[in-house]
Design a protein around this motif. Structure first.
Motif, PDB file in Angstrom:
ATOM      1  N   LYS A   8      -7.840 -51.289   5.894  1.00 28.22           N
ATOM      2  CA  LYS A   8      -7.520 -49.870   5.886  1.00 28.22           C
ATOM      3  C   LYS A   8      -6.041 -49.593   6.155  1.00 28.22           C
ATOM      4  N   ASP A   9      -5.168 -50.579   5.795  1.00 29.68           N
ATOM      5  CA  ASP A   9      -3.722 -50.378   5.890  1.00 29.68           C
ATOM      6  C   ASP A   9      -3.285 -49.982   7.291  1.00 29.68           C
ATOM      7  N   ILE A  10      -3.976 -50.484   8.302  1.00 29.55           N
ATOM      8  CA  ILE A  10      -3.547 -50.261   9.685  1.00 29.55           C
ATOM      9  C   ILE A  10      -2.552 -51.364  10.019  1.00 29.55           C
ATOM     10  N   ARG A  11      -1.282 -51.027  10.065  1.00 27.13           N
ATOM     11  CA  ARG A  11      -0.219 -52.034  10.139  1.00 27.13           C
ATOM     12  C   ARG A  11       0.106 -52.353  11.594  1.00 27.13           C
ATOM     13  N   VAL A  12      -0.134 -53.585  11.979  1.00 29.17           N
ATOM     14  CA  VAL A  12       0.148 -53.985  13.356  1.00 29.17           C
ATOM     15  C   VAL A  12       1.086 -55.182  13.403  1.00 29.17           C
ATOM     16  N   THR A  13       1.706 -55.519  12.262  1.00 28.93           N
ATOM     17  CA  THR A  13       2.692 -56.589  12.180  1.00 28.93           C
ATOM     18  C   THR A  13       3.857 -56.089  11.341  1.00 28.93           C
ATOM     19  N   PRO A  14       5.096 -56.287  11.770  1.00 28.16           N
ATOM     20  CA  PRO A  14       6.221 -55.875  10.927  1.00 28.16           C
ATOM     21  C   PRO A  14       6.156 -56.518   9.546  1.00 28.16           C
ATOM     22  N   ASP A  15       6.696 -55.823   8.553  1.00 22.88           N
ATOM     23  CA  ASP A  15       6.716 -56.365   7.201  1.00 22.88           C
ATOM     24  C   ASP A  15       7.514 -57.659   7.110  1.00 22.88           C
ATOM     25  N   LEU A  16       8.567 -57.771   7.903  1.00 22.15           N
ATOM     26  CA  LEU A  16       9.399 -58.970   7.847  1.00 22.15           C
ATOM     27  C   LEU A  16       9.752 -59.404   9.266  1.00 22.15           C
ATOM     28  N   ILE A  17       9.401 -60.648   9.589  1.00 19.53           N
ATOM     29  CA  ILE A  17       9.782 -61.261  10.863  1.00 19.53           C
ATOM     30  C   ILE A  17      10.561 -62.528  10.533  1.00 19.53           C
ATOM     31  N   LEU A  18      11.789 -62.639  11.067  1.00 20.80           N
ATOM     32  CA  LEU A  18      12.595 -63.834  10.838  1.00 20.80           C
ATOM     33  C   LEU A  18      13.081 -64.398  12.168  1.00 20.80           C
ATOM     34  N   PRO A  19      13.150 -65.723  12.271  1.00 19.96           N
ATOM     35  CA  PRO A  19      13.795 -66.315  13.451  1.00 19.96           C
ATOM     36  C   PRO A  19      15.307 -66.210  13.332  1.00 19.96           C
ATOM     37  N   TYR A  20      15.978 -66.344  14.449  1.00 16.73           N
ATOM     38  CA  TYR A  20      17.433 -66.509  14.430  1.00 16.73           C
ATOM     39  C   TYR A  20      17.778 -67.637  15.391  1.00 16.73           C
ATOM     40  N   SER A  38       9.345 -52.415   7.981  1.00 13.71           N
ATOM     41  CA  SER A  38       9.805 -52.675   9.355  1.00 13.71           C
ATOM     42  C   SER A  38      10.184 -54.142   9.504  1.00 13.71           C
ATOM     43  N   THR A  39      11.251 -54.387  10.271  1.00 14.71           N
ATOM     44  CA  THR A  39      11.860 -55.720  10.331  1.00 14.71           C
ATOM     45  C   THR A  39      12.238 -56.052  11.767  1.00 14.71           C
ATOM     46  N   VAL A  40      11.875 -57.267  12.211  1.00 10.41           N
ATOM     47  CA  VAL A  40      12.230 -57.723  13.556  1.00 10.41           C
ATOM     48  C   VAL A  40      12.801 -59.136  13.440  1.00 10.41           C
ATOM     49  N   ILE A  41      13.963 -59.343  14.060  1.00 12.01           N
ATOM     50  CA  ILE A  41      14.723 -60.583  13.892  1.00 12.01           C
ATOM     51  C   ILE A  41      15.068 -61.185  15.246  1.00 12.01           C
ATOM     52  N   GLY A  42      14.858 -62.499  15.399  1.00  9.25           N
ATOM     53  CA  GLY A  42      15.468 -63.282  16.468  1.00  9.25           C
ATOM     54  C   GLY A  42      14.909 -63.045  17.852  1.00  9.25           C
ATOM     55  N   ALA A  43      15.796 -63.121  18.854  1.00  8.26           N
ATOM     56  CA  ALA A  43      15.417 -63.140  20.273  1.00  8.26           C
ATOM     57  C   ALA A  43      15.124 -61.740  20.792  1.00  8.26           C
ATOM     58  N   ALA A  44      14.111 -61.109  20.196  1.00  7.08           N
ATOM     59  CA  ALA A  44      13.685 -59.772  20.614  1.00  7.08           C
ATOM     60  C   ALA A  44      12.359 -59.900  21.351  1.00  7.08           C
TER      61      ALA A  44
END
Length: 350
Positions: A8-20, A38-44
């Motif tokens: 049902k398109d309930i989004r609980v993960t960012p579209d893009l997760i990358l390590p840094y 939505s995008t989350v990168i690195g030491a967050a």
């Protein structure tokens, strides 16, 4: 691209997760919501019950980002760090509106940051603070808690109590809803040295020079006039470039910072356009110009070479000294390196 494996398109993960640098983001628990792009990168490190809006970016590439519980990040807003200097730390129950930037600063708990706000490096925001829409918090500013602030630079306007802070946070969240959907567009052909983030949107006649970077959630719309970007130029998260006539030309070795807005204009080589700046149609920015964060230009304005410009509308603040010129060069070099690293990390997801 990482997509949430839920119904049902309930989004609980960012579209893009990358390590840094080998470090992945750390979520205390699954977010309540993660928007499109939505995008989350690195030491967050993101606390419990986070809400991350459409095209929102959290980027911890070189320093850490620590966000408390019940953090709400509005559509097309950006949280970032100063790579060589300072991370970003945010307390609990903080609400950030649309198109705002929280950059290398410390924010207390129970804070409301409204739409189109820029908070700059080293700023300290006390608990129970409201920063009103369109404000700019200057570097190293110390905003005492329990007050509302407005303007550029943001100045104390009046006291606010916990009830008003909570009410304004709730109103801000209600206004945001699910946010608009960006139209899909075909990415232009690019050479191997160019980095275009998967969550960026490029449409129409876009030309990217060698070594350029178009970062997360940028929107480059060249369906009317062309967008031409010179070599080794970086366009940072959530910047929007839309042509309506003659198009946009950006010279080489130039930095376009987070959440910049620009229409048909010309920007010279070796320049820096600061966080949250707005460049109107017909603006001509010469080579070797620094435009301060939150600044705006008038239609047809000409910004002369060799100066720091700032204000609304922009005016000359000071000549560009050797220290500022060296800093501008370091940023370009750093983003060329970021582009190579992000390209490799993004390719590793496929």
């Amino acid at each position: 691209m990482i997509r949430p494996a839920v119904e049902k398109d309930i989004r609980v993960t960012p579209d893009l997760i990358l390590p840094y640098d080998g470090v992945q983001p750390d979520f205390a628990s699954r977010p309540v919501w993660c928007g499109r792009g939505s995008t989350v990168i690195g030491a967050a490190r993101i606390g419990a019950q986070a809400w991350i809006g459409d095209e929102a970016v959290i980027r911890a590439d070189g320093q850490s980002v620590v966000l408390g519980d019940r953090f709400w990040l509005g559509h097309r807003s950006t949280v970032h760090i100063a790579t060589f200097a300072q991370g970003t730390q945010v307390g609990d129950r903080v609400t950030v509106g649309r198109n705002s930037v929280v950059h290398a600063c410390t924010v207390g708990s129970d804070v409301v940051i409204e739409d189109d706000v820029v908070i700059l490096d080293g700023a300290m925001i006390g608990d129970g603070t409201v920063i009103e829409a369109g404000s700019t918090v200057f570097p190293r500013a110390n905003l005492a808690g329990g007050h509302a602030y407005a303007g550029s630079p943001a100045r104390q306007s009046r006291p606010v109590g916990p009830d008003e802070v909570a009410e304004r946070a709730e109103r801000l969240r209600e206004r945001m809803g699910d946010g608009p959907t960006l139209p899909a567009g075909e990415a232009p052909e690019i050479e191997a040295s160019v980095f275009v983030a998967r969550t960026a949107h490029l449409r129409g006649r876009v030309s990217l020079g060698a070594g350029t970077s178009v970062l997360f959630c940028c929107d480059l719309n060249a369906e009317v006039g062309p967008i031409v970007v010179g070599a080794d130029t970086n366009i940072q998260d959530n910047t929007v470039i839309r042509t309506r006539g003659e198009g946009v030309v950006i010279g080489r070795d130039t930095t376009i910072a987070h959440n910049v807005r620009m229409a048909d204009c010309r920007i010279g080589a070796r320049s820096l356009i600061g966080i949250g700046a707005s460049i109107t149609s017909g603006t001509l920015i010469a080579d070797d110009v620094m435009l301060a964060a939150g600044a705006t230009t008038d239609p047809g304005q000409i910004l002369e070479a060799g100066y720091l410009w700032g204000g609304r509308p922009a005016r000359i603040l000071a000549p560009l000294d050797a220290e500022k010129r060296a800093m501008m060069i370091r940023i370009v070099e750093g983003y060329c390196q970021h582009g190579r690293e992000y390209r490799a990390a993004q390719e590793a997801l496929t």
